[in-house]
Design an enzyme around this catalytic site. Structure first.
Site, PDB file in Angstrom:
ATOM      1  N   ASP A  36       0.830  -1.209   0.000  1.00 30.95           N
ATOM      2  CA  ASP A  36       0.000   0.000   0.000  1.00 30.95           C
ATOM      3  C   ASP A  36       0.861   1.255   0.000  1.00 30.95           C
ATOM      4  O   ASP A  36       1.959   1.264   0.554  1.00 30.95           O
ATOM      5  CB  ASP A  36      -0.900  -0.031   1.249  1.00 30.95           C
ATOM      6  CG  ASP A  36      -2.068   0.937   1.140  1.00 30.95           C
ATOM      7  OD1 ASP A  36      -2.279   1.510   0.048  1.00 30.95           O
ATOM      8  OD2 ASP A  36      -2.763   1.130   2.153  1.00 30.95           O
ATOM      9  N   ASN A  38       1.326   3.381  -2.956  1.00 29.17           N
ATOM     10  CA  ASN A  38       1.901   3.781  -4.257  1.00 29.17           C
ATOM     11  C   ASN A  38       1.437   5.177  -4.666  1.00 29.17           C
ATOM     12  O   ASN A  38       2.225   5.991  -5.153  1.00 29.17           O
ATOM     13  CB  ASN A  38       1.476   2.807  -5.359  1.00 29.17           C
ATOM     14  CG  ASN A  38       2.022   1.405  -5.147  1.00 29.17           C
ATOM     15  OD1 ASN A  38       2.807   1.183  -4.241  1.00 29.17           O
ATOM     16  ND2 ASN A  38       1.597   0.467  -5.972  1.00 29.17           N
ATOM     17  N   TRP A  41       3.059   7.895  -2.541  1.00 26.45           N
ATOM     18  CA  TRP A  41       4.474   8.036  -2.913  1.00 26.45           C
ATOM     19  C   TRP A  41       4.588   8.946  -4.146  1.00 26.45           C
ATOM     20  O   TRP A  41       5.434   9.838  -4.194  1.00 26.45           O
ATOM     21  CB  TRP A  41       5.064   6.642  -3.220  1.00 26.45           C
ATOM     22  CG  TRP A  41       6.523   6.633  -3.549  1.00 26.45           C
ATOM     23  CD1 TRP A  41       7.553   6.458  -2.675  1.00 26.45           C
ATOM     24  CD2 TRP A  41       7.119   6.807  -4.844  1.00 26.45           C
ATOM     25  NE1 TRP A  41       8.753   6.502  -3.346  1.00 26.45           N
ATOM     26  CE2 TRP A  41       8.518   6.725  -4.676  1.00 26.45           C
ATOM     27  CE3 TRP A  41       6.611   7.016  -6.128  1.00 26.45           C
ATOM     28  CZ2 TRP A  41       9.416   6.836  -5.733  1.00 26.45           C
ATOM     29  CZ3 TRP A  41       7.497   7.144  -7.185  1.00 26.45           C
ATOM     30  CH2 TRP A  41       8.876   7.053  -6.982  1.00 26.45           C
ATOM     31  N   ARG A  49      -0.057   8.793 -10.447  1.00 26.86           N
ATOM     32  CA  ARG A  49      -0.145   7.592  -9.592  1.00 26.86           C
ATOM     33  C   ARG A  49       0.590   6.400 -10.192  1.00 26.86           C
ATOM     34  O   ARG A  49       1.193   5.602  -9.489  1.00 26.86           O
ATOM     35  CB  ARG A  49      -1.615   7.228  -9.373  1.00 26.86           C
ATOM     36  CG  ARG A  49      -2.380   8.256  -8.555  1.00 26.86           C
ATOM     37  CD  ARG A  49      -3.845   7.849  -8.422  1.00 26.86           C
ATOM     38  NE  ARG A  49      -3.975   6.556  -7.779  1.00 26.86           N
ATOM     39  CZ  ARG A  49      -3.956   6.370  -6.454  1.00 26.86           C
ATOM     40  NH1 ARG A  49      -3.840   7.399  -5.649  1.00 26.86           N
ATOM     41  NH2 ARG A  49      -4.069   5.165  -5.950  1.00 26.86           N
ATOM     42  N   HIS A  53       2.984   3.064  -8.926  1.00 20.36           N
ATOM     43  CA  HIS A  53       2.776   1.641  -9.208  1.00 20.36           C
ATOM     44  C   HIS A  53       4.019   1.035  -9.876  1.00 20.36           C
ATOM     45  O   HIS A  53       4.412  -0.087  -9.578  1.00 20.36           O
ATOM     46  CB  HIS A  53       1.549   1.437 -10.100  1.00 20.36           C
ATOM     47  CG  HIS A  53       0.256   1.853  -9.443  1.00 20.36           C
ATOM     48  ND1 HIS A  53      -0.041   1.548  -8.137  1.00 20.36           N
ATOM     49  CD2 HIS A  53      -0.812   2.553  -9.914  1.00 20.36           C
ATOM     50  CE1 HIS A  53      -1.246   2.037  -7.827  1.00 20.36           C
ATOM     51  NE2 HIS A  53      -1.725   2.657  -8.890  1.00 20.36           N
ATOM     52  N   SER A  81      -7.303  -5.812  -5.772  1.00 16.19           N
ATOM     53  CA  SER A  81      -8.452  -6.319  -5.013  1.00 16.19           C
ATOM     54  C   SER A  81      -9.732  -6.159  -5.830  1.00 16.19           C
ATOM     55  O   SER A  81      -9.780  -5.372  -6.786  1.00 16.19           O
ATOM     56  CB  SER A  81      -8.590  -5.543  -3.698  1.00 16.19           C
ATOM     57  OG  SER A  81      -9.080  -4.242  -3.955  1.00 16.19           O
ATOM     58  N   LEU A 147      10.650 -20.914  -4.444  1.00 19.27           N
ATOM     59  CA  LEU A 147       9.651 -20.033  -3.831  1.00 19.27           C
ATOM     60  C   LEU A 147       8.305 -20.139  -4.548  1.00 19.27           C
ATOM     61  O   LEU A 147       8.243 -20.094  -5.774  1.00 19.27           O
ATOM     62  CB  LEU A 147      10.134 -18.571  -3.911  1.00 19.27           C
ATOM     63  CG  LEU A 147       9.143 -17.511  -3.445  1.00 19.27           C
ATOM     64  CD1 LEU A 147       9.002 -17.501  -1.933  1.00 19.27           C
ATOM     65  CD2 LEU A 147       9.566 -16.120  -3.935  1.00 19.27           C
ATOM     66  N   ARG A 204       1.748  -4.974   6.197  1.00 17.03           N
ATOM     67  CA  ARG A 204       1.051  -3.926   5.446  1.00 17.03           C
ATOM     68  C   ARG A 204       1.887  -2.658   5.510  1.00 17.03           C
ATOM     69  O   ARG A 204       2.300  -2.230   6.587  1.00 17.03           O
ATOM     70  CB  ARG A 204      -0.349  -3.648   5.995  1.00 17.03           C
ATOM     71  CG  ARG A 204      -1.055  -2.591   5.130  1.00 17.03           C
ATOM     72  CD  ARG A 204      -2.505  -2.395   5.450  1.00 17.03           C
ATOM     73  NE  ARG A 204      -3.117  -1.548   4.432  1.00 17.03           N
ATOM     74  CZ  ARG A 204      -4.362  -1.611   4.037  1.00 17.03           C
ATOM     75  NH1 ARG A 204      -5.170  -2.483   4.574  1.00 17.03           N
ATOM     76  NH2 ARG A 204      -4.823  -0.793   3.099  1.00 17.03           N
ATOM     77  N   ARG A 210      -5.200  -2.046   8.527  1.00 16.29           N
ATOM     78  CA  ARG A 210      -6.436  -2.767   8.196  1.00 16.29           C
ATOM     79  C   ARG A 210      -6.077  -4.045   7.446  1.00 16.29           C
ATOM     80  O   ARG A 210      -5.020  -4.123   6.822  1.00 16.29           O
ATOM     81  CB  ARG A 210      -7.308  -1.928   7.242  1.00 16.29           C
ATOM     82  CG  ARG A 210      -7.985  -0.759   7.839  1.00 16.29           C
ATOM     83  CD  ARG A 210      -8.961  -0.154   6.813  1.00 16.29           C
ATOM     84  NE  ARG A 210      -8.265   0.417   5.670  1.00 16.29           N
ATOM     85  CZ  ARG A 210      -7.693   1.615   5.660  1.00 16.29           C
ATOM     86  NH1 ARG A 210      -7.728   2.373   6.737  1.00 16.29           N
ATOM     87  NH2 ARG A 210      -7.081   2.066   4.580  1.00 16.29           N
ATOM     88  N   SER A 212      -8.283  -5.201   5.070  1.00 13.16           N
ATOM     89  CA  SER A 212      -8.817  -4.914   3.732  1.00 13.16           C
ATOM     90  C   SER A 212      -9.189  -6.164   2.932  1.00 13.16           C
ATOM     91  O   SER A 212      -8.818  -6.288   1.756  1.00 13.16           O
ATOM     92  CB  SER A 212      -7.832  -4.054   2.935  1.00 13.16           C
ATOM     93  OG  SER A 212      -7.674  -2.810   3.560  1.00 13.16           O
TER      94      SER A 212
HETATM   95  C1  FPP Z   1      -1.710   0.230  -3.448  1.00 14.65           C
HETATM   96  O1  FPP Z   1      -1.315   1.558  -3.546  1.00 14.65           O
HETATM   97  C2  FPP Z   1      -1.302  -0.575  -4.587  1.00 14.65           C
HETATM   98  C3  FPP Z   1      -2.130  -1.120  -5.524  1.00 14.65           C
HETATM   99  C4  FPP Z   1      -3.580  -0.971  -5.531  1.00 14.65           C
HETATM  100  C5  FPP Z   1      -1.646  -1.890  -6.636  1.00 14.65           C
HETATM  101  C6  FPP Z   1      -0.492  -2.778  -6.351  1.00 14.65           C
HETATM  102  C7  FPP Z   1       0.357  -2.764  -7.542  1.00 14.65           C
HETATM  103  C8  FPP Z   1       1.706  -2.731  -7.528  1.00 14.65           C
HETATM  104  C9  FPP Z   1       2.504  -2.783  -6.328  1.00 14.65           C
HETATM  105  C10 FPP Z   1       2.467  -2.617  -8.751  1.00 14.65           C
HETATM  106  C11 FPP Z   1       2.376  -3.802  -9.588  1.00 14.65           C
HETATM  107  C12 FPP Z   1       2.941  -4.984  -8.969  1.00 14.65           C
HETATM  108  C13 FPP Z   1       3.079  -6.081  -9.649  1.00 14.65           C
HETATM  109  C14 FPP Z   1       3.595  -7.276  -8.959  1.00 14.65           C
HETATM  110  C15 FPP Z   1       2.750  -6.137 -11.070  1.00 14.65           C
HETATM  111  P1  FPP Z   1      -2.436   2.682  -3.646  1.00 14.65           P
HETATM  112  O2  FPP Z   1      -2.580   3.036  -5.071  1.00 14.65           O
HETATM  113  O3  FPP Z   1      -3.687   2.221  -2.979  1.00 14.65           O
HETATM  114  O4  FPP Z   1      -1.738   3.823  -2.824  1.00 14.65           O
HETATM  115  P2  FPP Z   1      -2.447   5.000  -1.996  1.00 14.65           P
HETATM  116  O5  FPP Z   1      -3.206   4.338  -0.870  1.00 14.65           O
HETATM  117  O6  FPP Z   1      -1.269   5.788  -1.491  1.00 14.65           O
HETATM  118  O7  FPP Z   1      -3.313   5.760  -2.940  1.00 14.65           O
END
Ligand code: FPP
Length: 267
Positions: A36, A38, A41, A49, A53, A81, A147, A204, A210, A212
């Site tokens: 969580d 991305n 960041w 955004r 990612h 999700s 793994l 997390r 959470r 989630s």
């Molecule tokens: C949560 O950050 C991240 C996601 C919903 C997507 C997860 C995807 C990746 C880590 C990249 C792709 C990974 C692979 C393995 C292909 P958020 O967008 O909810 O962040 P925020 O809560 O700060 O908005």
């Protein structure tokens, strides 16, 4: 001990020193991660955004290598999700393209390192291109014994339980399952994680505390590790710190502390 400074000028203990502190006899068999932060960041840097990612995909790579190196057997990453479909279409499309790009780029390394790639979640609802790429890597790495890497895609813990109940219901309707024989093992076997140990450790990132809707059944006894670090900044050092934190915990599974200590002492 040598320390170095990160971009944020925090003192960071190097990975090799952390690795040396890990007790290989007390590793979590299964680590699950809610990746969580991305978006935050990226926002903090004035970037779109998707930049978060992209950088998050690099963290996934680093953590997969770290898990393999330290000897964790199963790693499950929450990548998309069921609730994520509510995001803007442009972000969903880019996440799906990133998934395909990531798997294409990482497959040779998975083969080289014996990683068995699997997906959990309802793959039927993924865009056909993404689904085919996922299924291709799943089948081409099926014989690997290193793994076990699970990517949770279109995943929801409650949805997984609903699908498991339907599966058991179909067996009852066929007459191949006696309802009286349904126990916790039977339910575990009907889940997407069938045959895997439950996560011992759930991490997390980003300061949120959470679950989630992630691995609701399987995390019943998991140790929880929350860190303020945003996922795109999460690297091997952070993963090792979570493992070390886990190794400090006393896991009781309902027993008293004294009973647990007696078990360790072989009494
Ligand atoms: C949560 O950050 C991240 C996601 C919903 C997507 C997860 C995807 C990746 C880590 C990249 C792709 C990974 C692979 C393995 C292909 P958020 O967008 O909810 O962040 P925020 O809560 O700060 O908005």
């Amino acid at each position: 001990m040598a320390f170095f400074r990160t971009e944020q000028t925090q003192l960071v203990e190097p990975a090799a020193s952390l690795r040396a502190q890990v007790d290989p006899s007390r590793l979590p068999a299964h680590v699950a991660i809610i990746m969580d932060g991305n978006g935050r960041w990226a926002r903090r840097r004035g970037l779109p955004r998707i930049a978060g990612h992209r950088r998050g995909a690099e963290s996934a790579r680093a953590v997969i290598t770290a898990a393999r190196t330290v000897g964790v057997g199963v790693l499950t990453l929450y990548a998309f999700s069921i609730e994520n479909w509510k995001r803007p279409k442009s972000e969903i499309d880019t996440l799906m393209s990133l998934l395909v790009e990531y798997l294409k780029k990482e497959e040779p390394g998975m083969r080289e390192n014996g990683i068995r790639f699997c997906a959990i979640g309802d793959l039927d609802l993924l865009p056909p291109g993404a689904r085919e790429t996922v299924q291709g890597v799943v089948s081409r790495t099926a014989g690997h014994s290193g793994l076990r890497l699970n990517l949770a895609l279109n995943y929801g813990g409650r949805d997984e339980i609903v699908r498991a109940v339907r599966r058991l219901g179909r067996e009852i309707a066929k007459g191949t399952l006696d309802p009286a024989s349904i126990d916790e093992t039977a339910i575990s076997r009907a889940l997407d994680t069938a045959g895997l140990p439950d996560p011992d450790l759930l991490i997390r990132t980003s300061g949120e505390k959470r679950i989630s809707n992630f691995l609701l059944w399987q995390t019943a006894y998991a140790e929880l590790h929350f860190t303020e670090t945003l996922w795109p900044d999460f690297r091997e050092e952070d993963f090792l710190k979570a493992i070390l934190d886990f190794q400090k915990r006393e896991r009781r599974f309902g027993l008293t502390g004294e009973q647990v200590r007696d078990q360790h002492n072989g009494r």
